[in-house]
Design an enzyme around this catalytic site. Structure first.
Site, PDB file in Angstrom:
ATOM      1  N   GLU A 130     -42.792 -17.507  14.503  1.00 29.73           N
ATOM      2  CA  GLU A 130     -41.849 -16.928  15.461  1.00 29.73           C
ATOM      3  C   GLU A 130     -42.569 -16.125  16.529  1.00 29.73           C
ATOM      4  O   GLU A 130     -42.139 -16.097  17.679  1.00 29.73           O
ATOM      5  CB  GLU A 130     -40.837 -16.041  14.722  1.00 29.73           C
ATOM      6  CG  GLU A 130     -39.754 -15.484  15.623  1.00 29.73           C
ATOM      7  CD  GLU A 130     -38.590 -14.898  14.852  1.00 29.73           C
ATOM      8  OE1 GLU A 130     -37.980 -13.946  15.368  1.00 29.73           O
ATOM      9  OE2 GLU A 130     -38.283 -15.377  13.751  1.00 29.73           O
ATOM     10  N   LYS A 131     -43.684 -15.492  16.159  1.00 30.75           N
ATOM     11  CA  LYS A 131     -44.429 -14.647  17.096  1.00 30.75           C
ATOM     12  C   LYS A 131     -45.921 -14.936  16.982  1.00 30.75           C
ATOM     13  O   LYS A 131     -46.394 -15.391  15.931  1.00 30.75           O
ATOM     14  CB  LYS A 131     -44.171 -13.170  16.811  1.00 30.75           C
ATOM     15  CG  LYS A 131     -42.707 -12.739  16.867  1.00 30.75           C
ATOM     16  CD  LYS A 131     -42.585 -11.251  16.602  1.00 30.75           C
ATOM     17  CE  LYS A 131     -41.125 -10.816  16.554  1.00 30.75           C
ATOM     18  NZ  LYS A 131     -40.454 -11.240  15.313  1.00 30.75           N
ATOM     19  N   ASP A 187     -35.190 -14.648   7.954  1.00 31.35           N
ATOM     20  CA  ASP A 187     -33.802 -14.192   8.019  1.00 31.35           C
ATOM     21  C   ASP A 187     -32.979 -15.218   8.782  1.00 31.35           C
ATOM     22  O   ASP A 187     -33.491 -16.248   9.236  1.00 31.35           O
ATOM     23  CB  ASP A 187     -33.704 -12.800   8.660  1.00 31.35           C
ATOM     24  CG  ASP A 187     -34.250 -12.751  10.081  1.00 31.35           C
ATOM     25  OD1 ASP A 187     -34.485 -13.834  10.676  1.00 31.35           O
ATOM     26  OD2 ASP A 187     -34.451 -11.644  10.598  1.00 31.35           O
ATOM     27  N   TYR A 215     -42.137  -7.417   5.669  1.00 28.93           N
ATOM     28  CA  TYR A 215     -41.173  -7.761   6.719  1.00 28.93           C
ATOM     29  C   TYR A 215     -40.061  -6.703   6.811  1.00 28.93           C
ATOM     30  O   TYR A 215     -39.367  -6.443   5.827  1.00 28.93           O
ATOM     31  CB  TYR A 215     -40.577  -9.137   6.441  1.00 28.93           C
ATOM     32  CG  TYR A 215     -39.558  -9.582   7.447  1.00 28.93           C
ATOM     33  CD1 TYR A 215     -39.932  -9.889   8.745  1.00 28.93           C
ATOM     34  CD2 TYR A 215     -38.211  -9.673   7.118  1.00 28.93           C
ATOM     35  CE1 TYR A 215     -39.002 -10.289   9.681  1.00 28.93           C
ATOM     36  CE2 TYR A 215     -37.262 -10.076   8.040  1.00 28.93           C
ATOM     37  CZ  TYR A 215     -37.668 -10.384   9.327  1.00 28.93           C
ATOM     38  OH  TYR A 215     -36.739 -10.764  10.259  1.00 28.93           O
ATOM     39  N   ARG A 265     -37.151  -6.382   8.851  1.00 24.83           N
ATOM     40  CA  ARG A 265     -35.735  -6.619   9.197  1.00 24.83           C
ATOM     41  C   ARG A 265     -34.987  -7.202   8.004  1.00 24.83           C
ATOM     42  O   ARG A 265     -34.261  -8.180   8.119  1.00 24.83           O
ATOM     43  CB  ARG A 265     -35.641  -7.534  10.412  1.00 24.83           C
ATOM     44  CG  ARG A 265     -36.214  -6.904  11.673  1.00 24.83           C
ATOM     45  CD  ARG A 265     -36.253  -7.898  12.820  1.00 24.83           C
ATOM     46  NE  ARG A 265     -36.873  -7.300  13.995  1.00 24.83           N
ATOM     47  CZ  ARG A 265     -36.233  -7.002  15.125  1.00 24.83           C
ATOM     48  NH1 ARG A 265     -34.949  -7.220  15.232  1.00 24.83           N
ATOM     49  NH2 ARG A 265     -36.880  -6.472  16.144  1.00 24.83           N
TER      50      ARG A 265
END
Length: 670
Positions: free
Chosen positions: A7-8, A105, A334, A336
């Site tokens: 994702e990043k 997520d 992680y 979140r």
């Protein structure tokens, strides 16, 4: 060639470093020694198209074009990251195998899935794609995650849930914002009246709390305490004194407020006079040994709540600190996460993780962690380790990374993460709970005491920051009680009347507003919906709550005054103009429950979206008849706050005053 899509960039680099060999950095990706490739998304590469992308007529805001409901949804590349999208397009075309490595997520699942789909991956590649769930950016944890790949098809319901949420939010927010902004403009409001299925109910919570405070009328109430003495013991032991509180009987109902507090001083005086000098008898005495387990490791919301209570940090500040601790310092897993539980497989690492955390806490000059470590029992498995309550991600915990330089706020947040983790290996708090009932004449008096026998995990928690016990202390709790038995005779030396005054509800803070958002069942107006909501059902997600609160400040609908959060006149006017369904959390809580059902394969996408679109037509019709008179002349909510402070009466509206019942009779029996 295997293509890992993170994702990043930070996660992409962590994946590459976990795979052995000499790697080569290239434009937007890393070439691995194995011939495989790691690339990334730089967050969102795609975004929902604006209305005018569907039809140019939507560029102008007008009631005539509402509702805007796309027949075929469009995604468009974000201009600033278009170059990375081009890189991924070529890599996906070349790849034989795709590995989805988005954040673990709902949103992370959809983000990478949409890129794979948008860039034209074949049906076969999508069917064979695998999922890598990474909660910890340190090399051993990433290597373990890479060895435990799952089929990406297992997560299709999670992605579908996120897609439904994204589209429903677009439909509801865009159409309602246009409708109410147009109506507000006609009434003279200078600005955008932003409406959202989460942000507006959150604003409604604050506005209603402000109204309750403004309308609150305090009243006195009167407690009666009996000062009691035991008789001398059979072996000549000294008398012991304690006090017990009067419990009004049913015959006193006319004098009690809604919380059962006595409002009649003559009645209280009468009871105190009658019991003075009278004999008393113990009618009930219970002593129970109890234990209180340590609070669970943190989810993001619980961490934000604790950090606000302990250090005054806002929800957004805590989220920013967590992202730095995760991505930059690699000190926590992680962040979140909405889970407060850990997988059983992690238990074997417990002692090593705790030792690293304690060492880091000593660097931060927190010696109480070393003292607690001497009491830790690493063979003891707390309730936190529960595979049934862990799926894509687990609770936020420390990693085995040595501390680097942290900002003051980062150190405070890290301390809270370490504290709740180490507490899992400490003994429960043990205490004796004693409760006795005393009969004096016809009146009943009660006293309760809590005596700590083993502090256990509470040694890590300053008393003011300790989680509230289920047996929370109340107004009948006294410091200590003597050992009694049913039938014991006592003497009431005197009765005492204590005058108290009711206090208004407290304004929301970041901590209490987050608590309300994560346990929204307490605030829904529909009692049937309240019954089906879980304790964890809430407004928004772990990843979005801080941003929602901050958005309301940016819109000028909320302001801070110290720790307190208040609504502005603009925020109050918007809530007054909207229908109740938009301002109460019922609809949003129902949405969250249904979205969770989609992710659990219990509900289909169409079963959620079709009735949602149908309800939108009725809401837009209501907008045309709403009253916006209270918004006339307003345009900047923040600038109106100071003005409102000099005239809080504008918050008041007709309704029942929260002052309880009144009464003047004094002849009721005690």
């Amino acid at each position: 060639m295997i293509l890992y899509i993170a994702e990043k960039p930070s996660l992409g680099r962590a994946i590459a470093s976990a795979i052995p060999g000499s790697h080569k950095n290239a434009e937007g990706h890393i070439q691995l020694a194995t011939g495989d490739v790691v690339s990334w998304c730089i967050g969102h590469l795609l975004e929902q198209a604006e209305p005018d992308a569907y039809d140019p007529k939507y560029k102008k805001w007008s009631h005539d074009t509402l509702p805007i409901v796309p027949q075929e949804w469009k995604l468009i590349p974000k201009p600033k990251t278009r170059k990375q999208l081009t890189v991924l397009r070529q890599l996906i075309k070349q790849a034989d195998q795709l590995v989805h490595a988005g954040d673990p997520d709902r949103e992370g699942q959809l983000l990478v899935d949409q890129v794979i789909d948008y860039l034209g991956a074949s049906a076969a590649k999508k069917q064979q794609a695998q999922r890598c769930l990474i909660n910890d950016l340190n090399r051993p944890a990433v290597q373990q995650a890479l060895s435990q790949l799952r089929s990406n098809q297992d997560f299709v319901p999670l992605s579908t849930s996120a897609l439904a949420r994204s589209r429903a939010d677009w439909l509801y927010g865009l159409n309602m914002t246009r409708a109410y902004t147009l109506q507000g403009k006609q009434a003279g409001y200078q600005g955008v009246l932003s409406v959202g299925r989460v942000q507006t109910p959150v604003l409604g919570l604050v506005v209603r709390r402000d109204h309750e405070i403004a309308q609150f009328v305090p009243h006195d109430y009167y407690d009666v305490w009996a000062h009691l003495w035991t008789s001398a013991g059979a072996k000549g032991s000294d008398k012991e004194g304690f006090k017990a509180k009067w419990v009004p009987s049913d015959s006193c109902a006319d004098f009690l407020d809604e919380q059962g507090r006595n409002r009649s001083k003559p009645l209280a005086d009468n009871v105190a006079t009658r019991i003075t000098g009278q004999p008393a008898e113990v009618v009930s005495y219970k002593r129970q040994q109890k234990q209180r387990p340590a609070p669970l490791p943190h989810s993001l919301s619980s961490l934000q709540i604790d950090a606000n209570k302990a250090f005054g940090l806002s929800a957004q500040q805590v989220l920013d600190c967590c992202q730095a601790l995760y991505e930059k310092h690699k000190l926590i897993t992680y962040p979140r996460s909405d889970s407060r539980y850990l997988p059983q497989a992690h238990f074997a690492q417990g002692q090593a993780v705790a030792q690293t955390a304690v060492s880091n806490m000593e660097t931060l000059q927190q010696p109480q962690f070393r003292e607690a470590m001497t009491q830790a029992v690493f063979t003891r498995k707390s309730r936190a380790w529960n595979d049934k309550k862990v799926d894509a991600h687990h609770a936020i915990i420390p990693t085995q990374k040595q501390l680097t330089r942290l900002s003051e706020a980062e150190a405070k947040v890290y301390q809270l993460v370490c504290r709740n983790y180490l507490a899992q290996f400490l003994l429960p708090e043990s205490y004796a709970e004693v409760r006795t009932e005393i009969r004096i004449l016809t009146g009943l008096f009660v006293a309760r005491a809590k005596q700590i026998t083993e502090p256990g995990w509470t040694c890590l928690f300053p008393k003011k920051n300790q989680p509230v016990s289920p047996e929370a202390e109340d107004e009948v709790t006294v410091a200590s009680l003597p050992v009694l038995a049913v039938g014991d005779r006592l003497h009431c030396e005197r009765g005492e009347v204590v005058t108290k005054q009711t206090t208004p509800p407290k304004p929301f803070t970041d901590a209490t507003l987050l608590s309300a958002m994560t346990g929204i069942g307490r605030f829904v107006s529909d009692p049937q919906l309240r019954k089906i909501l879980k304790d964890t059902d809430g407004l928004g997600t772990e990843a979005t709550r801080a941003g929602i609160i901050e958005l309301l400040f940016k819109r000028g609908f909320l302001v801070r005054k110290g720790k307190a959060i208040h609504s502005t006149p603009a925020g109050q006017g918007l809530i007054a103009a909207l229908p109740d369904s938009a301002t109460w959390p019922d609809m949003t809580a129902r949405w969250e429950s249904e979205l969770e059902s989609i992710s659990q394969r219990e509900t289909k996408y169409s079963q959620f979206m079709t009735p949602m679109v149908d309800s939108l037509y009725g809401l837009l019709e209501q907008a045309k008849t709403s009253s916006f008179h209270s918004l006339k002349g307003l345009g900047d909510g923040k600038s109106q706050w100071k003005k409102s402070q000099s005239n809080k009466s504008q918050w008041k509206k007709p309704g029942r005053r929260r002052s309880g019942k009144s009464g003047s009779k004094t002849t009721a029996k005690t």
